[in-house]
Design an enzyme around this catalytic site. Structure first.
Site: not given
Ligand SMILES: NC(=O)C1=CN([C@@H]2O[C@H](COP(=O)(O)OP(=O)(O)OC[C@H]3O[C@@H](n4cnc5c(N)ncnc54)[C@H](O)[C@@H]3O)[C@@H](O)[C@H]2O)C=CC1
Ligand SMILES: O=C(CO)COP(=O)(O)O
Length: 316
Positions: A6-7, A10-11, A30, A126, A128, A181, A238, A245
């Site tokens: 997942g790019a 967060f990834g 993907r 956590g 971040s 949360k 959060t 978000r």
């Molecule tokens: N963005 C942040 O600050 C943080 C995010 N997270 C958690 O990380 C997780 C992902 O969030 P983000 O990266 O921020 O979201 P995002 O929307 O930026 O990215 C999600 C990624 O998953 C990919 N994806 C979705 N469905 C897919 C599938 N079926 N196959 C392959 N790839 C797929 C998308 O193409 C996209 O690159 C969430 O659960 C979020 O709560 C946790 C901590 C911080």
């Molecule tokens: O989990 C997060 C911070 O710890 C990111 O929060 P959001 O998904 O609400 O942007």
């Protein structure tokens, strides 16, 4: 080598932090779009991918990874595990998502266990923000793995000078803290967006935390875990930051504006999942239930606010 599935924001941020610290990272998407050539992600403006990151759209490139971070939205995790079972089935898999699967009502670790029983599941969660991690700002996270030896290896392998990982074996508490949360952050956003003020937000955070504790304990979590980074810590971040978000989704709804449909807002589906879980176990989760009804479009913002404010008087 560490693999990242997942790019998104967060990834990519985790890949950047690990590569900056000298780890070899293979980042799978993907569809890599132009990430491989520009080395810039639209999710992280101003951040260049370090040389240590290999970008690929072939998941077989993760076969040699010591651990694989799963940074896809919680509602897609089961599908990703199923489609790529050949590569992922017997690996060390670290869920980096925060949510409860709406169909199975399981958190990420339980989802991995049920889908790929031969894998070693863990969760990284956590307070971040991806933007903070990618900029190299200091961050403390919870790394939960039921197998403490595997957890220790992951703690060593994934900590960097700016990313500090605290370890626990309580995967249930860690995954519920991160999932719940987000729901409370939506409620806080609605309250602030509707102009109810900071005192109302503090009340929602406190009563929301009580809901988090109730459900987590009923599902077997250690209450101490919820008092730590993955519960209280992430709730504080959060519910109070415009970078979230989930909080922004609530802000928009509370102000009567449309939320951005392109954003990942985990708390919307998770509010429905935890409301079902609570109802199944007879646990009172009034704030989660209001967020679920609002997210599903079953009630108006006005009704949501009235429901939150019209709770019967009772002992704290
Ligand atoms: N963005 C942040 O600050 C943080 C995010 N997270 C958690 O990380 C997780 C992902 O969030 P983000 O990266 O921020 O979201 P995002 O929307 O930026 O990215 C999600 C990624 O998953 C990919 N994806 C979705 N469905 C897919 C599938 N079926 N196959 C392959 N790839 C797929 C998308 O193409 C996209 O690159 C969430 O659960 C979020 O709560 C946790 C901590 C911080
Ligand atoms: O989990 C997060 C911070 O710890 C990111 O929060 P959001 O998904 O609400 O942007």
């Amino acid at each position: 080598m560490i693999g990242v599935v997942g790019a998104g924001a967060f990834g990519t941020a985790l890949a950047v932090a690990l590569a900056r610290d000298g780890r070899g990272v293979t980042l799978w998407a993907r569809d890599t779009h132009d990430l491989a050539t520009t080395r810039r992600s639209r999710h992280l403006p101003g951040v260049a991918l370090p040389d240590g990151i290999v970008v690929t759209d072939d998941i077989a490139d993760l076969t040699q990874a010591d651990a694989i971070l799963l940074a896809v939205p919680a509602q897609t995790l089961r599908k990703v595990l199923t489609i790529h079972a050949n590569t992922l089935h017997d690996r060390v898999l670290v869920a980096c998502c925060k949510g409860i699967d709406l169909h199975t009502l399981t958190g990420p670790v339980a989802t991995i266990r049920a889908t790929l029983p031969d894998a070693m599941p863990a969760i990284l969660t956590g307070p971040s923000f991806a933007a903070d991690i990618a900029r190299g700002l200091p961050t403390a996270l919870t790394l939960a793995c039921a197998d403490d030896r595997a957890g220790m290896a992951l703690q060593q392998g994934l900590s960097t000078s700016t990313l500090r990982l605290y370890r626990t074996t309580d995967t249930t508490g860690a995954e519920l803290g991160g999932a719940l949360k987000n729901v409370i952050a939506i409620a806080c956003g609605v309250a602030i967006g509707a102009g109810l003020g900071d005192s109302a937000r503090a009340a929602l955070m406190t009563r929301g935390f009580a809901e988090m504790q109730r459900l987590a304990q009923a599902l077997g979590a250690d209450p101490q875990t919820l008092n730590g980074l993955s519960g209280l810590g992430d709730l504080a971040l959060t519910c109070t930051s415009d970078l979230s978000r989930n909080y922004r989704f609530g802000l928009a709804r509370g102000a009567g504006a449309a939320a951005d449909p392109t954003q990942t807002v985990e708390g919307a589906a998770t509010s429905r999942a935890v409301t079902l879980l609570g109802a199944d176990r007879g646990i009172d989760l009034p704030i989660c239930a209001v967020v679920a009804a609002l997210s599903e479009g079953l009630i108006s913002v006005e009704t949501a606010l009235q429901s939150l404010l019209a709770r019967p008087l009772k002992e704290e």
